[in-house]
Design an enzyme around this catalytic site. Structure first.
Site: not given
Ligand code: NBP
Length: 477
Positions: A14, A75, A128-130, A182, A185-186, A189
């Site tokens: 985000g 999440k 996609s793209g991390g 998506k 896509h995975n 991958e």
């Molecule tokens: P995370 O998947 O680790 O989630 C962390 C975020 O979720 C924080 O902002 C956290 O808030 C919030 N959160 C949680 Br946990 N529970 C919550 C709740 N009950 N209410 C409100 N907020 C809540 O973050 P990410 O790795 O940035 O991934 C975000 C999304 O993007 C996921 O769905 C992931 O699968 C997807 N994604 C990730 C990647 C990657 O490479 N990492 C790539 C593509 C898509 P807090 O700060 O208050 O704990």
């Protein structure tokens, strides 16, 4: 002044998406459950663009221009529902909520239907793209109404990766279409990574090459038709030396591949839709097998063919064969994945354009590759209903040229006892599709024998049953 877009959920993804929007001149409202992340983003990157930090969801919603465009990046699963539940009472008809997390497409369908009841647009978008992609240009796969895309699309296209000036983002289709695509896509991958890993294993354990030599071979391949992000990073990983031990990095890493579940979803969905995605399934199973410590331990001493290596001249020729086998197997894995997209699209009436998917995967995402241009072209010629990529002229020719080498590779691997589930299943798929007659006729006979399940004949209409336990005459059913 009001913000153009809001991002709630400021963990790695985000936060980088928010910065990407701001860097492209958009005014971005920020929100996170715990305010610390918002504060940290402002402190570190507040100068990069126009940010509107907020603390409560009400402040966040109030900061946005209408119709509101909100990106939820938390999440997947219950946290996403929690955020949506908090948002909905604060929104007004016409507002757009985009979930950019890795949601299951059925959850997205459910959420879209629920928000539609409130007059809200819900956009399930695969991103996609991390981490790096999110900041520098991801591939974005948004599903939802055309009306939502009209408003949100231009912002997403502005931050997406660009290939030859075209954004790696397009409206995929209604409700769950974006997250479905998506997911596949995975899955693709997974298959691609497994095939590359098998190519490495063959070069290592059949051709006797060292990791740094194999890195060189992959670098060479990356100059040709196999050019892709995954081949490029494979060469990097294979060339890396562990600083602690001086050994090849690949030799000090535990050989147990982990997974988060999108590959599994792809296969589960394919099973339900009846689409054979054997390459993706083998890749998921290969990861599970690698992690089955007890199973592997129990079987460690089973007899094999012994240490046999190819001689040096044969090893050189073999490396060329492996390139052919990898390309051919990759074509099959992608063909299967695209068939799943077509099947999902037909099931849910999404009218997804497979060629457009190939186009938006050319940049930003993990499977970005030169050969996606060929897939785009195949659907441009054959239409969205093209039964299989394998029958497209370009792929047909590539497979025709590769098939002898492909067979030699699978045969050699089998003789030497090097497991190649991905290469072998791809070749079996190729030969199954080619077959004039499959042994399925015999299976129909068996089914009719034990369960009177009936069969169809090649020469007459109708369903038939043979009285197997009686005089073996045939009845029409
Ligand atoms: P995370 O998947 O680790 O989630 C962390 C975020 O979720 C924080 O902002 C956290 O808030 C919030 N959160 C949680 Br946990 N529970 C919550 C709740 N009950 N209410 C409100 N907020 C809540 O973050 P990410 O790795 O940035 O991934 C975000 C999304 O993007 C996921 O769905 C992931 O699968 C997807 N994604 C990730 C990647 C990657 O490479 N990492 C790539 C593509 C898509 P807090 O700060 O208050 O704990």
């Amino acid at each position: 002044s009001p913000a153009d877009i809001g991002v709630t959920g400021l963990a790695v993804m985000g936060r980088n998406l928010a910065r990407n929007f701001a860097r492209h001149g958009h005014r971005v409202a920020l929100h996170n459950r715990s305010a610390a992340r918002t504060t940290a983003l402002m402190a570190e990157f507040g100068q990069e663009g126009a940010f509107v930090p907020t603390e409560t969801m009400a402040q966040f919603v109030a900061a946005l221009d209408r119709p509101r465009r909100i990106v939820v990046m938390v999440k997947a699963g219950a946290p996403t529902d929690a955020v949506i539940d908090e948002l909905v009472p604060l929104l007004e008809p016409g507002d757009i909520v985009m979930d950019g997390g890795n949601a299951h497409y059925l959850d997205t369908r459910r959420r879209e239907a629920a928000l539609r009841e409130h007059g809200l647009h819900f956009v399930g978008a695969g991103v996609s793209g991390g981490e790096e992609g999110a900041l520098l240009g991801p591939s974005i796969m948004p599903g939802g109404t055309a009306e939502a895309y009209q408003s949100l699309g231009p912002l997403l296209e502005s931050i997406a990766a660009k290939v030859e000036g075209r954004p790696c983002c397009t409206h995929i289709g209604p409700d769950g279409a974006g997250h479905f695509v998506k997911m596949v896509h995975n899955g693709i991958e997974y298959a691609d990574m497994q095939l590359i890993a098998e190519a490495y294993d063959l070069l290592r354990h059949a051709a006797g090459r060292k990791p740094d030599e194999i890195a060189e071979i992959f670098r060479g391949w990356n100059q040709g038709r196999l050019e892709s992000y995954l081949i490029e990073i494979t060469a990097e990983v294979l060339g890396h030396v562990d600083p602690a031990t001086g050994k090849p990095f690949v030799d000090v890493v535990e050989d147990r591949a982990e997974q988060k579940g999108t590959g599994r979803w792809t296969v589960q969905t394919a099973l339900e839709l009846g689409v054979p995605v054997s390459g993706i399934a083998e890749a998921v199973f290969a990861r599970s097998l690698s992690g089955s410590a007890e199973l592997r331990e129990a079987a460690r001493d089973l007899p094999g063919p012994g240490e046999t290596w190819l001689d040096s001249a044969a090893a050189d020729r073999f490396a060329e064969d492996v390139e052919q086998a990898l390309y051919a197997s990759k074509i099959v894995a992608y063909a299967q994945g695209f068939n799943e997209i077509q099947a999902g699209s037909a099931e849910y009436g999404w009218e997804v354009s497979p060629g457009a998917m190939a186009a938006i995967w050319r940049g930003g995402c993990i499977i970005r590759a030169r050969f996606l241009t060929k897939i785009e072209a195949a659907y441009a010629t054959g239409g969205a209903e093209l039964p299989t990529l394998l029958s497209d002229e370009y792929f047909r020719e590539a497979l025709g040229q590769a098939q002898s080498a492909w067979r030699r590779v699978v045969a050699t691997a089998t003789q030497l006892g090097v497991p190649v589930p991905g290469f072998a299943t791809a070749l079996a798929y190729y030969d199954s599709l080619r077959a004039r007659r499959l042994p399925a006729a015999l299976i129909q006979g068996q089914r009719d024998f034990f369960g009177a399940h009936t069969y169809r004949r090649v020469d007459r209409e109708g369903s038939f049953h043979t009285l197997w336990a009686g005089d073996r005459t045939e009845q029409e059913r």
